[in-house]
Design a protein around this motif. Sequence first.
Motif, PDB file in Angstrom:
ATOM      1  N   ALA A  38     -19.417  11.896 -36.250  1.00  0.00           N
ATOM      2  CA  ALA A  38     -19.121  10.467 -36.386  1.00  0.00           C
ATOM      3  C   ALA A  38     -18.449  10.181 -37.736  1.00  0.00           C
ATOM      4  O   ALA A  38     -17.494   9.412 -37.815  1.00  0.00           O
ATOM      5  CB  ALA A  38     -20.421   9.657 -36.259  1.00  0.00           C
ATOM      6  N   LEU A  39     -18.950  10.798 -38.776  1.00  0.00           N
ATOM      7  CA  LEU A  39     -18.402  10.511 -40.105  1.00  0.00           C
ATOM      8  C   LEU A  39     -17.002  11.102 -40.280  1.00  0.00           C
ATOM      9  O   LEU A  39     -16.187  10.564 -41.019  1.00  0.00           O
ATOM     10  CB  LEU A  39     -19.357  11.017 -41.191  1.00  0.00           C
ATOM     11  N   GLU A  40     -16.745  12.187 -39.568  1.00  0.00           N
ATOM     12  CA  GLU A  40     -15.385  12.765 -39.566  1.00  0.00           C
ATOM     13  C   GLU A  40     -14.378  11.719 -39.096  1.00  0.00           C
ATOM     14  O   GLU A  40     -13.270  11.635 -39.607  1.00  0.00           O
ATOM     15  CB  GLU A  40     -15.289  13.917 -38.547  1.00  0.00           C
ATOM     16  N   LYS A  41     -14.797  10.964 -38.061  1.00  0.00           N
ATOM     17  CA  LYS A  41     -13.853  10.036 -37.410  1.00  0.00           C
ATOM     18  C   LYS A  41     -13.559   8.817 -38.265  1.00  0.00           C
ATOM     19  O   LYS A  41     -12.575   8.137 -38.041  1.00  0.00           O
ATOM     20  CB  LYS A  41     -14.450   9.575 -36.074  1.00  0.00           C
ATOM     21  N   ASP A  42     -14.438   8.509 -39.194  1.00  0.00           N
ATOM     22  CA  ASP A  42     -14.249   7.319 -40.017  1.00  0.00           C
ATOM     23  C   ASP A  42     -13.612   7.729 -41.351  1.00  0.00           C
ATOM     24  O   ASP A  42     -14.277   8.320 -42.204  1.00  0.00           O
ATOM     25  CB  ASP A  42     -15.627   6.664 -40.237  1.00  0.00           C
TER      26      ASP A  42
ATOM     27  N   SER B  52     -15.571   7.180 -44.558  1.00  0.00           N
ATOM     28  CA  SER B  52     -17.000   7.547 -44.608  1.00  0.00           C
ATOM     29  C   SER B  52     -17.349   8.292 -45.884  1.00  0.00           C
ATOM     30  O   SER B  52     -16.466   8.789 -46.594  1.00  0.00           O
ATOM     31  CB  SER B  52     -17.357   8.416 -43.403  1.00  0.00           C
ATOM     32  N   ILE B  53     -18.632   8.397 -46.137  1.00  0.00           N
ATOM     33  CA  ILE B  53     -19.102   9.117 -47.332  1.00  0.00           C
ATOM     34  C   ILE B  53     -18.685  10.592 -47.255  1.00  0.00           C
ATOM     35  O   ILE B  53     -18.385  11.212 -48.272  1.00  0.00           O
ATOM     36  CB  ILE B  53     -20.632   8.937 -47.519  1.00  0.00           C
ATOM     37  N   LEU B  54     -18.634  11.136 -46.045  1.00  0.00           N
ATOM     38  CA  LEU B  54     -18.198  12.528 -45.903  1.00  0.00           C
ATOM     39  C   LEU B  54     -16.774  12.685 -46.428  1.00  0.00           C
ATOM     40  O   LEU B  54     -16.465  13.627 -47.173  1.00  0.00           O
ATOM     41  CB  LEU B  54     -18.277  12.944 -44.426  1.00  0.00           C
ATOM     42  N   HIS B  55     -15.913  11.744 -46.088  1.00  0.00           N
ATOM     43  CA  HIS B  55     -14.537  11.819 -46.598  1.00  0.00           C
ATOM     44  C   HIS B  55     -14.499  11.588 -48.108  1.00  0.00           C
ATOM     45  O   HIS B  55     -13.651  12.138 -48.801  1.00  0.00           O
ATOM     46  CB  HIS B  55     -13.637  10.839 -45.841  1.00  0.00           C
ATOM     47  N   LEU B  56     -15.423  10.771 -48.589  1.00  0.00           N
ATOM     48  CA  LEU B  56     -15.485  10.569 -50.047  1.00  0.00           C
ATOM     49  C   LEU B  56     -15.815  11.894 -50.742  1.00  0.00           C
ATOM     50  O   LEU B  56     -15.178  12.272 -51.732  1.00  0.00           O
ATOM     51  CB  LEU B  56     -16.531   9.503 -50.390  1.00  0.00           C
ATOM     52  N   TYR B  57     -16.815  12.602 -50.215  1.00  0.00           N
ATOM     53  CA  TYR B  57     -17.161  13.902 -50.818  1.00  0.00           C
ATOM     54  C   TYR B  57     -15.957  14.843 -50.795  1.00  0.00           C
ATOM     55  O   TYR B  57     -15.639  15.490 -51.784  1.00  0.00           O
ATOM     56  CB  TYR B  57     -18.354  14.538 -50.092  1.00  0.00           C
ATOM     57  N   ARG B  58     -15.287  14.906 -49.646  1.00  0.00           N
ATOM     58  CA  ARG B  58     -14.111  15.787 -49.551  1.00  0.00           C
ATOM     59  C   ARG B  58     -13.062  15.410 -50.576  1.00  0.00           C
ATOM     60  O   ARG B  58     -12.483  16.263 -51.235  1.00  0.00           O
ATOM     61  CB  ARG B  58     -13.493  15.679 -48.159  1.00  0.00           C
ATOM     62  N   ARG B  59     -12.817  14.109 -50.661  1.00  0.00           N
ATOM     63  CA  ARG B  59     -11.776  13.630 -51.581  1.00  0.00           C
ATOM     64  C   ARG B  59     -12.137  14.002 -53.029  1.00  0.00           C
ATOM     65  O   ARG B  59     -11.295  14.461 -53.799  1.00  0.00           O
ATOM     66  CB  ARG B  59     -11.640  12.105 -51.426  1.00  0.00           C
ATOM     67  N   LEU B  60     -13.398  13.801 -53.387  1.00  0.00           N
ATOM     68  CA  LEU B  60     -13.802  14.056 -54.778  1.00  0.00           C
ATOM     69  C   LEU B  60     -13.809  15.554 -55.096  1.00  0.00           C
ATOM     70  O   LEU B  60     -13.448  15.965 -56.196  1.00  0.00           O
ATOM     71  CB  LEU B  60     -15.182  13.436 -55.048  1.00  0.00           C
ATOM     72  N   ILE B  61     -14.213  16.345 -54.125  1.00  0.00           N
ATOM     73  CA  ILE B  61     -14.199  17.800 -54.362  1.00  0.00           C
ATOM     74  C   ILE B  61     -12.752  18.262 -54.536  1.00  0.00           C
ATOM     75  O   ILE B  61     -12.433  19.062 -55.417  1.00  0.00           O
ATOM     76  CB  ILE B  61     -14.912  18.551 -53.205  1.00  0.00           C
ATOM     77  N   ASP B  62     -11.882  17.702 -53.711  1.00  0.00           N
ATOM     78  CA  ASP B  62     -10.468  18.053 -53.811  1.00  0.00           C
ATOM     79  C   ASP B  62      -9.889  17.597 -55.159  1.00  0.00           C
ATOM     80  O   ASP B  62      -9.090  18.305 -55.779  1.00  0.00           O
ATOM     81  CB  ASP B  62      -9.724  17.385 -52.650  1.00  0.00           C
ATOM     82  N   LEU B  63     -10.323  16.432 -55.585  1.00  0.00           N
ATOM     83  CA  LEU B  63      -9.843  15.902 -56.873  1.00  0.00           C
ATOM     84  C   LEU B  63     -10.181  16.854 -58.015  1.00  0.00           C
ATOM     85  O   LEU B  63      -9.388  17.086 -58.920  1.00  0.00           O
ATOM     86  CB  LEU B  63     -10.515  14.542 -57.115  1.00  0.00           C
TER      87      LEU B  63
END
Length: 521
Positions: free
Chosen positions: A419-423, A426-437
Motif C-alpha cells: 500500500a505504501l509503495e502505491k502512495d 508515503s513514509i516509505l517513499h520518504l525513507y527511500r528519498r532520504l537514503i538516496d539523498l
Amino acid sequence: MQKLAWWQHSVIYEIYPRSFQDTNGDGVGDLRGILERLDYLAQLGVDAIWISPIYPSPMADFGYDVADYCGIDPLFGTMEDFDRLLEEVHRRGLKMILDFVPNHSSDQHPWFLESRSSRKNQKRDWYLWRDRPNNWLSHFGGSGWQLDKTTSQYYYHAFLKQQPDLNWRNPAVKAVMFDVLRFWLRRGVDGFRVDVMWLMIKDDQFRDNPLNPGYRMGQSSNSRLLPIYDSDRPEIHDLVAEMRAVVDEFPDRVLIGEIYLPVQQLMTYYGSDLKGANLPFNFQLLQCAWSAEAVAQVISDYQAALPDGAWPNWVLGNHDKARIATTVGARQSRVAAMLLLTLPGTLTLYYGEELGMTNVPILPEQVQDPAEKNEPGLGLGRDPQRAPMPWDSSLAAGFTSGLPWLPLGDDHASVNVAALEKDPRSILHLYRRLIDLRRCHRTLVSGRLQSVSADNGVLRYQSQREEEHILVLLNMGQDPERITIESGSVLASTHLDREGQKVSGTVDLEVAEGIVISLDM
Ligand code: NOJ
C-alpha cells in the motif's frame, strides 16, 4: 579526504528474523524469507543488514540463548540457506552483520552441560560459579544467581537462568569464542553486532552492588541497584580490543557494540587509539525526550564527547525498545526519519520503521517475551515492537501462510509495503528519498555538523563539507513556524512536496514538517 570504509557511509537495517518473512508456513520468519525480500531492501537503499541471532537455540530468549555458536537453528533454515543468503546479499552489493552473543550461552549449550556436571569438570571455570550468591540482579527480574542442585553451587546469569554467563577471564573461553568469530568471518560475514558488550566482564571480587537511591516503584526490579560491579568494568576495554584485533585479521569488517551507558562512558568503548569497537551503538535518540531542545542537547553532547577520529553513529529503534512511531506519534515519525537520515555517521534502522510501524498491543495470553512474563505489567515486554512485517493487506499480511507467532497490527490493511509503495508521498517513499539523498550528498554522511540549535520547537543544524552547506530544519513543536534563513533550494521535505523550491530570507514550516535545504554559497 580519506576514503570512507563501507560501514562508515552505511545505513544498516536490523532484521529480527522471526518477524521478517516466513516461507514454510510455521508462522516464524526464516532465512529464505530474508532472501526473498532482499530486492525490497536493495530498493529501499540500505547498505547492510544486521540479523538478530539465527543460531541453534532453545529460544528461551528467542535466540539470545545460543546452544551452538557455529550452526543455524532449523527454525530459520540450514547452513546452505545461510551461505546462499550471504552470497545473494553480496551479489546485490549489500553487507551482512551477524549478532554475536558472547556474554552468555544457553544452559543447553554442551559447554554449560559439562560445566554444571561436576565441580571438577574442566569446563567448570568457563562459567561463573560461587558457593554463595552476592546481590547482583538479573535484567529479567529477580536474583542473578541460580542454585544448581547437582553441585550445590550457584551460577550467575545476567539475563534468564537459561542464559548462564560465560567467564571471559578464562583464556580458554576467549580462545574458543574468538574462533567462533573467525568461523563466520571466513564464511564471509562483514561484521558483528556484539550483544551486551559492556556486561561481559564482572568484578573479580564479586562485590555487592550499592542501592540505587533513584529507584522508584514500577521500574524494572533490576534498577534497584547501581550496576557498579556487574557492568562496565575497566578490564572490558582490553577484551574489546582483543576482539577487534580478531575482526581486523580479515579486511574490511566492522565491530559494533551494544552498550547502554551515559555518553562519556560510551565513548571509552572506541578504545584507546580507537582500537576498540568501530561503533559503540549510540542509543541517545531512543532515550531522550522528543523536543527540539532535548534533541539539540543530545546531538551537541554526543558530538562534543566523540574522541578525535571516532566515527559517529545513530539509532532510532531496535528489537528491545518501543517503536519510534509509538514514542513520538505518527506525524513526528516523519520528522524522526529526517532527523536520523541527515545526521552524520553510520545509521541503523529497525525493520518496519520505514513503514511507520507502531507497537502492536499484546494481550496477556499472547505474551511471548520472558521480560514481560517475569515482570508483568511494568511495560517491559518487547513483543509489541517485534510484530511481523506487514507486506500486503492479505489476512497474514504476506508474512506467512500460517499463523504468525505474534499478532499483526490492526492497521496492517493500510500500513503495509504494497500500500505504501502505491502512495508516492508515503513514509516509505520518504525513507527511500532520504537514503538516496545521503548517497548523492556525502556532506550528510561525513560533513562537519555545526550550529545545532533549538528555537520555538524547531531543531536546526547544518552540515558542511568542501563547498557544500546543507541546512536541516525540523519542526518538533506544536505550532507552525516561520524561520529566518539564507537562500538555498529544498532538497527534501517530510511530506515530499517541496523539492526544488527556492527559499530565501524566511521559510515556513507546518507542524511536524521538516526540510533539508542546500544553501547557496
Ligand atoms: C540484548 C538483546 O538485544 C536482548 O534482546 C536480549 O534479551 C539480551 N541482550 C540478552 O541477550
